[in-house]
Design a protein around this motif. Structure first.
Motif, PDB file in Angstrom:
ATOM      1  N   THR A 165       0.823  -1.221   0.000  1.00  0.00           N
ATOM      2  CA  THR A 165       0.000   0.000   0.000  1.00  0.00           C
ATOM      3  C   THR A 165       0.853   1.266   0.000  1.00  0.00           C
ATOM      4  O   THR A 165       0.459   2.277  -0.565  1.00  0.00           O
ATOM      5  CB  THR A 165      -0.950   0.029   1.218  1.00  0.00           C
ATOM      6  OG1 THR A 165      -0.204  -0.243   2.393  1.00  0.00           O
ATOM      7  CG2 THR A 165      -2.054  -1.000   1.080  1.00  0.00           C
ATOM      8  N   GLU A 166       2.035   1.187   0.621  1.00  0.00           N
ATOM      9  CA  GLU A 166       2.898   2.385   0.630  1.00  0.00           C
ATOM     10  C   GLU A 166       3.353   2.735  -0.769  1.00  0.00           C
ATOM     11  O   GLU A 166       3.358   3.892  -1.179  1.00  0.00           O
ATOM     12  CB  GLU A 166       4.119   2.154   1.518  1.00  0.00           C
ATOM     13  CG  GLU A 166       3.839   2.511   2.957  1.00  0.00           C
ATOM     14  CD  GLU A 166       4.998   2.134   3.875  1.00  0.00           C
ATOM     15  OE1 GLU A 166       6.159   2.298   3.443  1.00  0.00           O
ATOM     16  OE2 GLU A 166       4.716   1.665   4.985  1.00  0.00           O
ATOM     17  N   ARG A 201       2.481   6.006  -3.088  1.00  0.00           N
ATOM     18  CA  ARG A 201       3.525   6.804  -3.730  1.00  0.00           C
ATOM     19  C   ARG A 201       3.259   6.936  -5.230  1.00  0.00           C
ATOM     20  O   ARG A 201       3.344   8.020  -5.797  1.00  0.00           O
ATOM     21  CB  ARG A 201       4.871   6.113  -3.515  1.00  0.00           C
ATOM     22  CG  ARG A 201       5.916   7.000  -2.910  1.00  0.00           C
ATOM     23  CD  ARG A 201       7.253   6.334  -2.625  1.00  0.00           C
ATOM     24  NE  ARG A 201       7.476   5.001  -3.080  1.00  0.00           N
ATOM     25  CZ  ARG A 201       7.525   3.918  -2.297  1.00  0.00           C
ATOM     26  NH1 ARG A 201       7.326   4.040  -1.001  1.00  0.00           N
ATOM     27  NH2 ARG A 201       7.780   2.738  -2.804  1.00  0.00           N
ATOM     28  N   GLU A 202       2.917   5.821  -5.856  1.00  0.00           N
ATOM     29  CA  GLU A 202       2.686   5.831  -7.309  1.00  0.00           C
ATOM     30  C   GLU A 202       1.480   6.685  -7.692  1.00  0.00           C
ATOM     31  O   GLU A 202       1.499   7.367  -8.705  1.00  0.00           O
ATOM     32  CB  GLU A 202       2.465   4.400  -7.821  1.00  0.00           C
ATOM     33  CG  GLU A 202       3.706   3.533  -7.805  1.00  0.00           C
ATOM     34  CD  GLU A 202       4.700   3.941  -8.889  1.00  0.00           C
ATOM     35  OE1 GLU A 202       4.259   4.320  -9.989  1.00  0.00           O
ATOM     36  OE2 GLU A 202       5.912   3.889  -8.616  1.00  0.00           O
ATOM     37  N   LEU A 203       0.427   6.607  -6.870  1.00  0.00           N
ATOM     38  CA  LEU A 203      -0.796   7.338  -7.201  1.00  0.00           C
ATOM     39  C   LEU A 203      -0.738   8.787  -6.735  1.00  0.00           C
ATOM     40  O   LEU A 203      -1.411   9.650  -7.274  1.00  0.00           O
ATOM     41  CB  LEU A 203      -2.016   6.652  -6.573  1.00  0.00           C
ATOM     42  CG  LEU A 203      -2.379   5.257  -7.092  1.00  0.00           C
ATOM     43  CD1 LEU A 203      -3.520   4.669  -6.264  1.00  0.00           C
ATOM     44  CD2 LEU A 203      -2.774   5.314  -8.564  1.00  0.00           C
ATOM     45  N   VAL A 210      -2.360  16.568   1.994  1.00  0.00           N
ATOM     46  CA  VAL A 210      -2.753  17.182   0.725  1.00  0.00           C
ATOM     47  C   VAL A 210      -2.287  16.269  -0.409  1.00  0.00           C
ATOM     48  O   VAL A 210      -1.101  16.195  -0.701  1.00  0.00           O
ATOM     49  CB  VAL A 210      -2.140  18.595   0.571  1.00  0.00           C
ATOM     50  CG1 VAL A 210      -2.577  19.218  -0.751  1.00  0.00           C
ATOM     51  CG2 VAL A 210      -2.540  19.477   1.744  1.00  0.00           C
ATOM     52  N   PRO A 211      -3.225  15.525  -0.997  1.00  0.00           N
ATOM     53  CA  PRO A 211      -2.818  14.594  -2.052  1.00  0.00           C
ATOM     54  C   PRO A 211      -2.287  15.336  -3.279  1.00  0.00           C
ATOM     55  O   PRO A 211      -2.696  16.456  -3.551  1.00  0.00           O
ATOM     56  CB  PRO A 211      -4.122  13.868  -2.412  1.00  0.00           C
ATOM     57  CG  PRO A 211      -5.070  14.149  -1.299  1.00  0.00           C
ATOM     58  CD  PRO A 211      -4.663  15.469  -0.731  1.00  0.00           C
ATOM     59  N   THR A 212      -1.358  14.681  -3.966  1.00  0.00           N
ATOM     60  CA  THR A 212      -0.875  15.219  -5.233  1.00  0.00           C
ATOM     61  C   THR A 212      -1.055  14.119  -6.279  1.00  0.00           C
ATOM     62  O   THR A 212      -0.111  13.404  -6.610  1.00  0.00           O
ATOM     63  CB  THR A 212       0.609  15.594  -5.148  1.00  0.00           C
ATOM     64  OG1 THR A 212       1.307  14.479  -4.557  1.00  0.00           O
ATOM     65  CG2 THR A 212       0.843  16.807  -4.292  1.00  0.00           C
ATOM     66  N   PRO A 213      -2.308  13.947  -6.741  1.00  0.00           N
ATOM     67  CA  PRO A 213      -2.607  12.818  -7.620  1.00  0.00           C
ATOM     68  C   PRO A 213      -1.735  12.832  -8.867  1.00  0.00           C
ATOM     69  O   PRO A 213      -1.535  13.888  -9.452  1.00  0.00           O
ATOM     70  CB  PRO A 213      -4.068  13.028  -8.014  1.00  0.00           C
ATOM     71  CG  PRO A 213      -4.586  14.141  -7.208  1.00  0.00           C
ATOM     72  CD  PRO A 213      -3.443  14.850  -6.562  1.00  0.00           C
ATOM     73  N   ARG A 214      -1.227  11.683  -9.204  1.00  0.00           N
ATOM     74  CA  ARG A 214      -0.442  11.563 -10.431  1.00  0.00           C
ATOM     75  C   ARG A 214      -1.330  11.960 -11.609  1.00  0.00           C
ATOM     76  O   ARG A 214      -2.432  11.475 -11.761  1.00  0.00           O
ATOM     77  CB  ARG A 214       0.012  10.119 -10.612  1.00  0.00           C
ATOM     78  CG  ARG A 214       0.480   9.838 -12.011  1.00  0.00           C
ATOM     79  CD  ARG A 214       1.086   8.479 -12.116  1.00  0.00           C
ATOM     80  NE  ARG A 214       2.323   8.427 -11.360  1.00  0.00           N
ATOM     81  CZ  ARG A 214       3.400   7.755 -11.760  1.00  0.00           C
ATOM     82  NH1 ARG A 214       3.377   7.082 -12.879  1.00  0.00           N
ATOM     83  NH2 ARG A 214       4.483   7.751 -11.025  1.00  0.00           N
TER      84      ARG A 214
END
Ligand SMILES: Nc1nc2c(ncn2[C@@H]2O[C@H](COP(=O)(O)OP(=O)(O)O)[C@@H](O)[C@H]2O)c(=O)[nH]1
Ligand SMILES: [Mg+2]
Lengths: 256, 78
Positions: free
Chosen positions: A146-147, A151-153, A184-188
Motif C-alpha cells: 500500500t505504501e 507513492r505511485e498514485l 494534501v494529495p498530489t494525484p499523479r
C-alpha cells in the motif's frame, strides 16, 4: 456558477456548514456498502437519486468531534460510459464537489479497479483509496504494497477488511486528515501524447474563468476534445444559462 | 510484419496482444474500461452457439463481447 452548497441540494444533500461531504465510489462488489455501514452504523437514509431509479444511501458519522455526511455512490467500473449509475456518480463528483472521495478497490483484483481510481483522480484531487477485501487477498496469497501504491498514485491508501471492521478506524482518520488539510494529495496526472496535451491546453484556455474556478477545467477540456456529447448535454443542468451559452459559443457546440 | 487481425477472428483458445482499437464513442469507452488498451494480452475462451457472443479472458476476468464489439479491436496472435 452556483455555489457548491446550492448544487449539493440538487443531489438531496441538505446544506450543513458544520459537516464535511464525503463520497464513496468504487467498482460493484468491492464492499462499498459494507464500508458505508461500518462508518455510519444506523445513522443512514436511503432514497433515490433525484430523477433516477438508482438507489441513494446517505449517512452521517462523527469523528474527532467533526461531523461527516457520507454518500454511497452507485458501483461503476468507469465514469465515462454513461449508464444511469455512471452519470449519477460522475455528476456528484463534478458538481456536489465532495470534500473527500473514498474510492473502494478490491484487493483481489486491484488492477481492474485502478481504471476508476484514475478517472476519479482526473476529476478531484481530494481522493483516498481504500483497498478492501484484504483478508480475501491474503487467502489468495496476494500481497498489496500500500505504501508503494500511495507513492505511485500520489494519494493516501488505506487497507481494510471491512466485514471484520479491520482498518475502518484508519480510514476514518485518513478522511479526517484529508478534509482538515493535514494531508494534501498530489494525484499523479495522466500525461497524454504531446498533440493531445497541446490541444487540451488550448481548449482549457478558452474555458471561461468562472467555470474554471469551481470546476475541473482540464477534465472539462478532455470531454470537449472527446466531443463527449452525452456528458456535455448532461452537465448543462448544473451551469447557469449564461455560462452554458459561453461554452456553447466558444466551442460551436450543438446539443443533441 | 506482425500478423494483425480483429479480435473476433482470434481462434478459440488462442492468446493475442491488443494493437489498437478502431471503435469510437461509447463502444470505445466500454472496450477501454474493460481493460482493452494497447499491449494487453487477451485470450478467446469460447464462442456462443452462433459464434456470438464470444467469451474472452481479459486481465483475469471472463468477459463476453458481441462479435461486432470484438471486431473493432485489432490484435496480433501470440
Ligand atoms: N471477506 C470479506 N468480505 C467482504 C469484505 N467487505 C465486503 N465483503 C463482502 O463482499 C460482498 C459485497 O459487499 P458489498 O458491501 O455489498 O459490496 P458493494 O457492491 O461494493 O456495495 C458482501 O458479501 C460482503 O459481506 C471484506 O473486507 N472481506
Ligand atoms: Mg452496495
Amino acid at each position: 456558477m452556483p455555489q457548491a452548497t446550492d448544487l449539493r441540494k440538487m443531489f438531496n444533500i441538505q446544506p450543513d456548514p458544520e459537516a464535511a461531504l464525503v463520497a464513496l465510489a468504487g467498482n460493484p462488489n468491492t464492499g462499498k456498502s459494507t464500508i458505508f455501514n461500518a462508518l455510519t452504523g444506523l445513522r443512514q437514509h436511503t432514497g433515490n437519486w433525484p430523477g433516477k431509479t438508482v438507489l441513494q444511501a446517505r449517512g452521517t458519522f462523527i469523528f474527532r468531534g467533526h461531523k461527516y455526511i457520507l454518500v454511497d455512490l452507485p458501483g461503476t467500473y468507469s465514469l465515462l460510459a454513461n449508464s444511469a449509475e455512471e452519470i449519477v456518480a460522475r455528476n456528484f463528483l463534478c458538481f456536489a464537489r465532495p470534500d473527500a472521495t473514498v474510492v473502494v478497490a478490491d484487493a483481489t483484483c486491484l488492477e481492474r479497479n485502478l481504471n476508476l481510481v484514475l478517472q476519479v483522480m482526473e476529476i478531484t484531487s481530494r481522493v483516498i483509496v481504500c483497498v478492501n477485501l484484504m483478508d480475501e487477498a491474503r487467502r489468495k496469497n496476494i500481497f498489496i504494497d500500500t505504501e508503494c501504491l500511495a507513492r505511485e498514485l500520489g494519494v493516501p491508501v488505506v487497507a481494510t477488511a471491512a466485514r471484520s471492521g479491520q482498518g475502518v478506524a484508519e480510514l476514518k482518520a485518513g478522511i479526517d486528515d484529508l478534509v482538515r488539510g493535514r494531508i494534501v494529495p498530489t494525484p499523479r496526472r495522466l500525461v497524454y501524447d504531446p498533440e493531445i496535451e497541446d490541444a487540451l491546453t488550448r481548449v482549457e484556455q478558452q474555458i471561461p474563468g468562472e467555470i474554471k474556478e469551481l470546476f475541473n477545467a482540464r477534465w472539462l477540456a478532455m470531454r470537449i476534445l472527446d466531443n463527449d456529447r452525452s456528458t456535455l448535454d448532461n452537465i448543462r443542468q448544473y451551469l447557469e444559462p449564461a455560462e452554458w451559452g459561453v461554452l456553447r459559443e466558444r466551442f460551436k457546440y450543438c446539443p443533441t | 510484419m506482425e500478423k494483425i487481425l480483429p479480435l473476433s477472428e482470434l481462434p478459440t483458445g488462442q492468446w493475442g496482444r491488443v494493437i489498437s482499437l478502431n471503435a469510437r464513442g461509447m463502444i470505445r469507452y466500454r472496450l477501454l474500461d474493460l481493460g482493452l488498451v494497447p499491449d494487453t494480452t487477451v485470450q478467446a475462451v469460447r464462442r456462443g452457439p452462433l459464434g456470438d457472443p464470444i467469451v474472452y479472458r481479459i486481465r483475469g476476468a471472463l468477459i463476453a463481447l458481441r462479435r461486432e464489439e470484438a471486431g473493432q479491436v485489432l490484435v496480433t496472435p501470440l
